[in-house]
Design a protein around this motif. Structure first.
Motif, PDB file in Angstrom:
ATOM      1  N   SER A 134       0.834  -1.209   0.000  1.00  0.00           N
ATOM      2  CA  SER A 134       0.000   0.000   0.000  1.00  0.00           C
ATOM      3  C   SER A 134       0.862   1.250   0.000  1.00  0.00           C
ATOM      4  N   ALA A 135       1.935   1.247   0.798  1.00  0.00           N
ATOM      5  CA  ALA A 135       2.790   2.431   0.902  1.00  0.00           C
ATOM      6  C   ALA A 135       3.438   2.774  -0.442  1.00  0.00           C
ATOM      7  N   ALA A 136       3.782   1.762  -1.227  1.00  0.00           N
ATOM      8  CA  ALA A 136       4.449   2.002  -2.505  1.00  0.00           C
ATOM      9  C   ALA A 136       3.539   2.691  -3.515  1.00  0.00           C
ATOM     10  N   ARG A 137       2.233   2.647  -3.287  1.00  0.00           N
ATOM     11  CA  ARG A 137       1.312   3.333  -4.207  1.00  0.00           C
ATOM     12  C   ARG A 137       0.502   4.423  -3.497  1.00  0.00           C
ATOM     13  N   ALA A 138       0.945   4.806  -2.297  1.00  0.00           N
ATOM     14  CA  ALA A 138       0.206   5.816  -1.523  1.00  0.00           C
ATOM     15  C   ALA A 138       0.311   7.199  -2.135  1.00  0.00           C
ATOM     16  N   HIS A 139       1.427   7.463  -2.825  1.00  0.00           N
ATOM     17  CA  HIS A 139       1.630   8.794  -3.407  1.00  0.00           C
ATOM     18  C   HIS A 139       2.662   8.663  -4.521  1.00  0.00           C
ATOM     19  N   ASP A 140       2.516   9.458  -5.578  1.00  0.00           N
ATOM     20  CA  ASP A 140       3.432   9.314  -6.708  1.00  0.00           C
ATOM     21  C   ASP A 140       4.839   9.814  -6.416  1.00  0.00           C
ATOM     22  N   ARG A 141       5.037  10.509  -5.276  1.00  0.00           N
ATOM     23  CA  ARG A 141       6.386  10.932  -4.879  1.00  0.00           C
ATOM     24  C   ARG A 141       6.867  10.206  -3.636  1.00  0.00           C
ATOM     25  N   ALA A 142       6.225   9.087  -3.298  1.00  0.00           N
ATOM     26  CA  ALA A 142       6.605   8.317  -2.104  1.00  0.00           C
ATOM     27  C   ALA A 142       7.142   6.949  -2.512  1.00  0.00           C
ATOM     28  N   ALA A 143       8.406   6.694  -2.184  1.00  0.00           N
ATOM     29  CA  ALA A 143       8.992   5.368  -2.349  1.00  0.00           C
ATOM     30  C   ALA A 143       8.816   4.592  -1.045  1.00  0.00           C
ATOM     31  N   ALA A 144       8.990   3.284  -1.127  1.00  0.00           N
ATOM     32  CA  ALA A 144       8.839   2.443   0.063  1.00  0.00           C
ATOM     33  C   ALA A 144       9.916   1.366   0.062  1.00  0.00           C
ATOM     34  N   ALA A 145      10.376   1.024   1.254  1.00  0.00           N
ATOM     35  CA  ALA A 145      11.422   0.004   1.372  1.00  0.00           C
ATOM     36  C   ALA A 145      11.196  -0.814   2.631  1.00  0.00           C
ATOM     37  N   ALA A 146      11.456  -2.103   2.517  1.00  0.00           N
ATOM     38  CA  ALA A 146      11.367  -2.992   3.671  1.00  0.00           C
ATOM     39  C   ALA A 146      12.573  -2.762   4.566  1.00  0.00           C
ATOM     40  N   TRP A 147      12.288  -2.355   5.814  1.00  0.00           N
ATOM     41  CA  TRP A 147      13.378  -2.132   6.758  1.00  0.00           C
ATOM     42  C   TRP A 147      12.845  -2.174   8.176  1.00  0.00           C
ATOM     43  N   ASP A 148      13.709  -2.588   9.095  1.00  0.00           N
ATOM     44  CA  ASP A 148      13.391  -2.662  10.513  1.00  0.00           C
ATOM     45  C   ASP A 148      13.896  -1.390  11.191  1.00  0.00           C
ATOM     46  N   VAL A 149      12.981  -0.620  11.761  1.00  0.00           N
ATOM     47  CA  VAL A 149      13.336   0.673  12.358  1.00  0.00           C
ATOM     48  C   VAL A 149      14.366   0.528  13.472  1.00  0.00           C
ATOM     49  N   PHE A 150      14.452  -0.634  14.086  1.00  0.00           N
ATOM     50  CA  PHE A 150      15.398  -0.818  15.186  1.00  0.00           C
ATOM     51  C   PHE A 150      16.840  -0.999  14.705  1.00  0.00           C
ATOM     52  N   ARG A 151      17.031  -1.203  13.429  1.00  0.00           N
ATOM     53  CA  ARG A 151      18.383  -1.361  12.885  1.00  0.00           C
ATOM     54  C   ARG A 151      18.893  -0.028  12.335  1.00  0.00           C
ATOM     55  N   PRO A 152      20.218   0.101  12.165  1.00  0.00           N
ATOM     56  CA  PRO A 152      20.750   1.291  11.485  1.00  0.00           C
ATOM     57  C   PRO A 152      20.127   1.423  10.095  1.00  0.00           C
ATOM     58  N   PHE A 153      19.621   2.603   9.773  1.00  0.00           N
ATOM     59  CA  PHE A 153      18.874   2.802   8.537  1.00  0.00           C
ATOM     60  C   PHE A 153      19.789   2.684   7.316  1.00  0.00           C
ATOM     61  N   PRO A 154      19.270   2.171   6.191  1.00  0.00           N
ATOM     62  CA  PRO A 154      20.059   2.092   4.945  1.00  0.00           C
ATOM     63  C   PRO A 154      20.038   3.432   4.211  1.00  0.00           C
ATOM     64  N   LEU A 155      20.398   4.488   4.938  1.00  0.00           N
ATOM     65  CA  LEU A 155      20.344   5.847   4.417  1.00  0.00           C
ATOM     66  C   LEU A 155      21.656   6.568   4.717  1.00  0.00           C
ATOM     67  N   ALA A 156      22.007   7.505   3.861  1.00  0.00           N
ATOM     68  CA  ALA A 156      23.183   8.341   4.093  1.00  0.00           C
ATOM     69  C   ALA A 156      22.939   9.290   5.260  1.00  0.00           C
ATOM     70  N   ASP A 157      23.998   9.880   5.769  1.00  0.00           N
ATOM     71  CA  ASP A 157      23.888  10.848   6.858  1.00  0.00           C
ATOM     72  C   ASP A 157      23.233  12.139   6.363  1.00  0.00           C
ATOM     73  N   ALA A 158      22.446  12.762   7.251  1.00  0.00           N
ATOM     74  CA  ALA A 158      21.930  14.120   7.054  1.00  0.00           C
ATOM     75  C   ALA A 158      21.251  14.318   5.697  1.00  0.00           C
ATOM     76  N   VAL A 159      20.327  13.418   5.364  1.00  0.00           N
ATOM     77  CA  VAL A 159      19.638  13.520   4.077  1.00  0.00           C
ATOM     78  C   VAL A 159      18.175  13.933   4.211  1.00  0.00           C
ATOM     79  N   ALA A 160      17.615  13.861   5.423  1.00  0.00           N
ATOM     80  CA  ALA A 160      16.181  14.093   5.603  1.00  0.00           C
ATOM     81  C   ALA A 160      15.914  15.468   6.212  1.00  0.00           C
TER      82      ALA A 160
END
Length: 285
Positions: A134-160
């Motif tokens: 559902s999240a992957a089609r919630a909005h045309d500018r919203a991407a979605a990825a399977a991830w566990d919030v308790f783990r270090p995020f698969p994201l670069a530093d200071a991007v949000a």
């Protein structure tokens, strides 16, 4: 047949880092995301990136919970709450904002923020495969990825520019790492009055921890300081099976039995929605 790269996911590729290497960027190829070291992560045919491997700390929402949530949210009882979350996010975000929703569920709140910010892009993270569809089609500018919030995020530093945490688990250190210095963390959690009418009818429902605020403060205080807190409270009418859907979309669904619902006392035709929403700024690194 390889899955094509969804446009919203392509829009967010610069945010992502290989979950295994932690520093290498991911690139699309043959229906997957790949890093230069050879680690590969599938793009599901439903449009989300499957970045999570190994055992999950949380199982996420099951199909019945997600279906109930989709029905309930589409009917609008939580629309005023979504509007408030979007306003808090938009008040602190630039026009070209990047919004990360940790524990995004079906993407309902992320979509609300993106509607408020026409130049923004979003990325939702969740463990539930069914919710991610559902999240992957919630909005045309919203991407979605399977991830566990308790783990270090698969994201670069200071991007949000904004991190959303709406009725979701929290990882303060990672929220701080991925937020820009001028960014905002928006945390929404229930008060003791939330869904009071339903809780009186069904005592087996999960109660709101009376020391929840103290625990939240202890967890966030090393990383964030509160800018503004709003209490959002209103009565939401319920019709048809909406009370059952509301129950079914929460963790209480696992605690309330058929016997609890089988007596002659009807479910309420309305509930009190009562939450606290706080915008936090990151403390200096």
């Amino acid at each position: 047949m390889p899955v094509s790269l969804p446009p919203a996911l392509e829009l967010s590729l610069d945010l992502l880092r290989c979950p295994t290497c932690r520093t290498r960027r991911l690139h699309p190829g043959r229906g997957a995301l790949r890093c230069p070291a050879g680690h590969t992560f599938d793009i599901a045919r439903h449009g989300y990136a499957g970045l999570l491997t190994g055992t999950r700390a949380t199982s996420g929402d099951d199909p019945a919970m997600v279906q109930a949530r989709d029905r309930f949210l589409a009917a609008g009882p939580y629309a005023p709450l979504r509007t408030a979350v979007a306003r808090l996010a938009a008040d602190a975000a630039p026009e070209q904002a990047t919004v990360v929703d940790a524990g995004c569920g079906t993407g309902y709140y992320l979509a609300g923020v993106l509607d408020r910010l026409p130049g923004a892009r979003g990325l939702g993270l969740d463990t539930s495969v069914r919710a991610l569809r559902s999240a992957a089609r919630a909005h045309d500018r919203a991407a979605a990825a399977a991830w566990d919030v308790f783990r270090p995020f698969p994201l670069a530093d200071a991007v949000a520019d904004v991190v959303l945490d709406v009725f979701a688990p929290r990882n303060p250190a990672e929220f701080h790492r991925v937020l820009r210095p001028a960014g905002r963390l928006i945390v929404v959690r229930p008060t003791g009055r939330h869904l009071a009418e339903l809780r009186r009818r069904l005592p087996a429902m999960v109660a709101v921890d009376p020391v929840k605020e103290q625990r939240l403060h202890r967890a966030l205080d090393p990383f964030f300081e509160a800018v503004v807190t709003e209490r959002i409270e209103y009565r939401a009418p319920l019709a048809g099976r909406q009370a059952l859907d509301l129950l079914a979309m929460t963790p209480s669904a696992h605690h309330v039995s058929r016997a609890d619902l089988a007596d002659d006392v009807p479910l309420p035709d309305g509930v009190t929605v009562s939450v606290l929403a706080t915008a936090y700024r990151p403390r200096h690194r």
